[in-house]
Scaffold this motif. Sequence first.
Motif, PDB file in Angstrom:
ATOM      1  N   GLN A 217      30.658  16.493 -12.217  1.00 45.78           N
ATOM      2  CA  GLN A 217      31.482  16.635 -13.697  1.00 45.78           C
ATOM      3  C   GLN A 217      30.782  16.998 -14.773  1.00 45.78           C
ATOM      4  O   GLN A 217      29.501  16.721 -15.357  1.00 45.78           O
ATOM      5  CB  GLN A 217      31.909  15.711 -13.450  1.00 45.78           C
ATOM      6  CG  GLN A 217      33.174  15.653 -12.618  1.00 45.78           C
ATOM      7  CD  GLN A 217      34.029  14.156 -12.947  1.00 45.78           C
ATOM      8  OE1 GLN A 217      34.156  13.899 -14.006  1.00 45.78           O
ATOM      9  NE2 GLN A 217      35.054  14.498 -11.979  1.00 45.78           N
TER      10      GLN A 217
ATOM     11  N   GLN B  74      36.996  20.078 -19.226  1.00 45.24           N
ATOM     12  CA  GLN B  74      36.753  19.514 -17.569  1.00 45.24           C
ATOM     13  C   GLN B  74      36.077  20.719 -16.535  1.00 45.24           C
ATOM     14  O   GLN B  74      37.098  21.314 -16.648  1.00 45.24           O
ATOM     15  CB  GLN B  74      37.350  18.497 -17.350  1.00 45.24           C
ATOM     16  CG  GLN B  74      36.610  17.194 -16.237  1.00 45.24           C
ATOM     17  CD  GLN B  74      37.883  16.344 -15.796  1.00 45.24           C
ATOM     18  OE1 GLN B  74      38.168  16.078 -16.136  1.00 45.24           O
ATOM     19  NE2 GLN B  74      37.560  15.551 -15.191  1.00 45.24           N
ATOM     20  N   GLU B  75      35.236  20.196 -16.370  1.00 43.43           N
ATOM     21  CA  GLU B  75      34.362  21.806 -15.407  1.00 43.43           C
ATOM     22  C   GLU B  75      33.504  20.477 -14.028  1.00 43.43           C
ATOM     23  O   GLU B  75      32.817  20.201 -14.562  1.00 43.43           O
ATOM     24  CB  GLU B  75      33.153  21.933 -15.675  1.00 43.43           C
ATOM     25  CG  GLU B  75      33.509  23.366 -16.845  1.00 43.43           C
ATOM     26  CD  GLU B  75      32.609  23.685 -16.961  1.00 43.43           C
ATOM     27  OE1 GLU B  75      31.928  24.534 -16.733  1.00 43.43           O
ATOM     28  OE2 GLU B  75      32.624  24.605 -18.317  1.00 43.43           O
ATOM     29  N   THR B  76      34.567  21.002 -12.691  1.00 44.15           N
ATOM     30  CA  THR B  76      33.911  19.933 -11.928  1.00 44.15           C
ATOM     31  C   THR B  76      33.548  21.372 -10.825  1.00 44.15           C
ATOM     32  O   THR B  76      34.512  21.769 -10.492  1.00 44.15           O
ATOM     33  CB  THR B  76      35.155  19.286 -10.716  1.00 44.15           C
ATOM     34  OG1 THR B  76      35.528  18.108 -12.230  1.00 44.15           O
ATOM     35  CG2 THR B  76      34.737  18.326  -9.629  1.00 44.15           C
ATOM     36  N   GLU B  77      33.017  21.281  -9.550  1.00 50.15           N
ATOM     37  CA  GLU B  77      32.331  22.242  -9.321  1.00 50.15           C
ATOM     38  C   GLU B  77      32.869  22.219  -7.761  1.00 50.15           C
ATOM     39  O   GLU B  77      33.797  20.973  -7.318  1.00 50.15           O
ATOM     40  CB  GLU B  77      31.196  21.984  -8.334  1.00 50.15           C
ATOM     41  CG  GLU B  77      30.068  23.165  -6.935  1.00 50.15           C
ATOM     42  CD  GLU B  77      28.747  22.496  -6.429  1.00 50.15           C
ATOM     43  OE1 GLU B  77      28.457  22.980  -6.089  1.00 50.15           O
ATOM     44  OE2 GLU B  77      28.349  21.262  -7.039  1.00 50.15           O
ATOM     45  N   GLY B  78      33.626  23.279  -7.672  1.00 49.93           N
ATOM     46  CA  GLY B  78      34.546  23.724  -6.613  1.00 49.93           C
ATOM     47  C   GLY B  78      35.924  23.984  -7.156  1.00 49.93           C
ATOM     48  O   GLY B  78      36.864  23.658  -6.458  1.00 49.93           O
ATOM     49  N   GLN B  79      35.931  23.276  -8.172  1.00 49.15           N
ATOM     50  CA  GLN B  79      37.333  23.272  -8.723  1.00 49.15           C
ATOM     51  C   GLN B  79      37.537  23.605  -9.996  1.00 49.15           C
ATOM     52  O   GLN B  79      36.809  24.502 -10.931  1.00 49.15           O
ATOM     53  CB  GLN B  79      37.902  21.628  -9.521  1.00 49.15           C
ATOM     54  CG  GLN B  79      38.207  21.075  -8.129  1.00 49.15           C
ATOM     55  CD  GLN B  79      38.237  19.067  -8.353  1.00 49.15           C
ATOM     56  OE1 GLN B  79      39.013  19.386  -9.361  1.00 49.15           O
ATOM     57  NE2 GLN B  79      37.705  18.325  -7.159  1.00 49.15           N
ATOM     58  N   THR B  80      39.158  24.331 -10.406  1.00 50.13           N
ATOM     59  CA  THR B  80      39.599  24.787 -11.416  1.00 50.13           C
ATOM     60  C   THR B  80      39.406  24.380 -13.136  1.00 50.13           C
ATOM     61  O   THR B  80      39.450  22.488 -13.266  1.00 50.13           O
ATOM     62  CB  THR B  80      40.554  25.225 -12.071  1.00 50.13           C
ATOM     63  OG1 THR B  80      41.326  26.553  -9.961  1.00 50.13           O
ATOM     64  CG2 THR B  80      41.065  26.427 -12.949  1.00 50.13           C
TER      65      THR B  80
ATOM     66  N   ARG C  71      39.694  22.094 -16.210  1.00 51.64           N
ATOM     67  CA  ARG C  71      41.122  21.836 -17.036  1.00 51.64           C
ATOM     68  C   ARG C  71      40.405  21.789 -18.153  1.00 51.64           C
ATOM     69  O   ARG C  71      39.243  20.639 -18.788  1.00 51.64           O
ATOM     70  CB  ARG C  71      41.571  19.534 -16.761  1.00 51.64           C
ATOM     71  CG  ARG C  71      41.335  20.388 -15.258  1.00 51.64           C
ATOM     72  CD  ARG C  71      41.466  18.644 -13.912  1.00 51.64           C
ATOM     73  NE  ARG C  71      42.748  17.722 -15.058  1.00 51.64           N
ATOM     74  CZ  ARG C  71      42.528  16.485 -15.252  1.00 51.64           C
ATOM     75  NH1 ARG C  71      41.857  16.003 -14.784  1.00 51.64           N
ATOM     76  NH2 ARG C  71      43.375  16.026 -15.991  1.00 51.64           N
TER      77      ARG C  71
END
Length: 427
Positions: free
Chosen positions: A208, A240-246, A248
Motif C-alpha cells: 500500500q 490510498q493506492e493498493t496494487e490491483g485496486q482503485t 481511494r
Amino acid sequence: MTRARFRARARPEDEETSSPLFNFLPAIDRYIFRLVVVPMIGVFAVAASLLLLEKMARLFDFVAVEGGPVNVVFKMLAALVPEYASLAIPLGLMLGILLAFRKLATSSELDVFRAVGLSYGRLLRVPYVIAAVLMAINVALVFYIQPISRYYYEQLEYELRSGALGASIKVGEFTTLADKMALRIDESEDEGRQLKGIFARVSNDRGQVLSISARGGAFLATSDSKDTIILRLTDGTIVQETEGQTPRVLTFTRHDLPIDLPQIEKFRARGDAEREYILPELLSIGWSGDTSEEKRDASQASFNFRLVEVVMMALMPLLAVALGIPPKRSTSALGVFLSIIMVVAYHKVNQYGEDVAALGLIDPIVALWGPFFLFAALIVWMYWRVAFVPGGQAIGALEVWFAKLSKRVGKLFSRRRPLNLSLAPAE
C-alpha cells in the motif's frame, strides 16, 4: 671608602594600588609582573579568538548543511578550546615577556636596572615563575584535558551527521525516512514548531502507498516510544493506492502520522587515535610488549610530541629577552615578528616530526628532541649575546638590513615635492 647601595623603590601610586597578596614581593618584581601579565593575557585572548573565529565559520557551514541546531556550534567550539590553548599559551607567554622587556629597553629603565647591579637572570625571576605555572597548566591540557575534549568533539560531529542531535528536515527538499517515507515541507515557522505545505508518501510491506498532502502540521513527541514521533497533519487529503485496486481518496481535518526514527549506532569508544589517549594510557601502550609495533610507534610519537611542546616553554623567557631588546637608539619591532615566526615554525616542525615518527620511519627521540636541542642551542646563544656580550645582539645584522629596507620602502611611499621652476623675465 664606603660603597653606596641602591635599592629600587616603587612609585607612590604603585604602593597604593598594589594588592596585599603581592606585598611580599619586591617592588621591582611587582613592576615586572604587571608589565608581563597584561600583554600576555591580551595576546592569549587575541590568539585564541582568532583561531576560534576561523573555525567557527567552518562549523556554521557544516551545521547548516547537516541541518543541526545552532547551539551545537558553540559546544564544538568549547571542545576545541584546550587544543588551541596549548598553542596560544606559549605564544602569549613569550610575547608578554618580550613586550615587557622591550618597554623597559625603549624607556631606558633597563639601563637603570643594569646600572644598579641587576642582572638579566634577576630580572627574569618573575617571568620564570609565570612560565612554571603556565607549564603546569599546559601539562594538564595536553596530557589530560585535550584528549577528552577532542573525543567529545568527534562525538558531537558523529551525532550531528547521524541525526542524534535533532537534525531538522530541510525545507523545500525531499527527505527520506527509514526508506519507507518521503517527506517534503514548503515552509517552517516558529523554529520548526509550525509547518506549512506538507507532502508525504508512505509505503508499507503490504504494497500500500499513501500520498498525503496537508495545509499544515507539527511534530509531536510520544511518551510510549522514544524512537517514534507523531506528525500531526491538519486540513489535507490522503490518496490510498493498493496494487490491483482503485485508489481511494480521503479528506481529513486532523490526522496523526507516526514516523519511526532511524536507529543511531553508538559512537565508538575513545582511543581511535593516539591524540585521544591520556598520559597513563600513552605510557602503557607505547612501552608495552603486547601491542603492535605500529601502535607503539604512534603512542611514543604522541607522548614525545606533547612532552617537547611543554618543555619548550622553559625557553620562551630567554627567547623573549634575546628578541625583545632592540639596538640602542632604535625602536625596531623586528624581534616581535621574528619571535612569532620562530615559535610557529618550530611547532610545525614538531608536528612533522610526530607524523614521521608515528609511521616508524625515524625514532621519536631523534625526530622530536633533535630539533628541540638545536632550537634550545640557538636560543641560549642569542640570550648569551644579549646578556653577556657588551653591545652584542643576536639579530644585529638583521636589524641593520631591516632598517635599510624600511627607509627604502618609506621613500617609495613618501610624497614628492613638485619642482619649483621659475622662469626668468624676458628682457
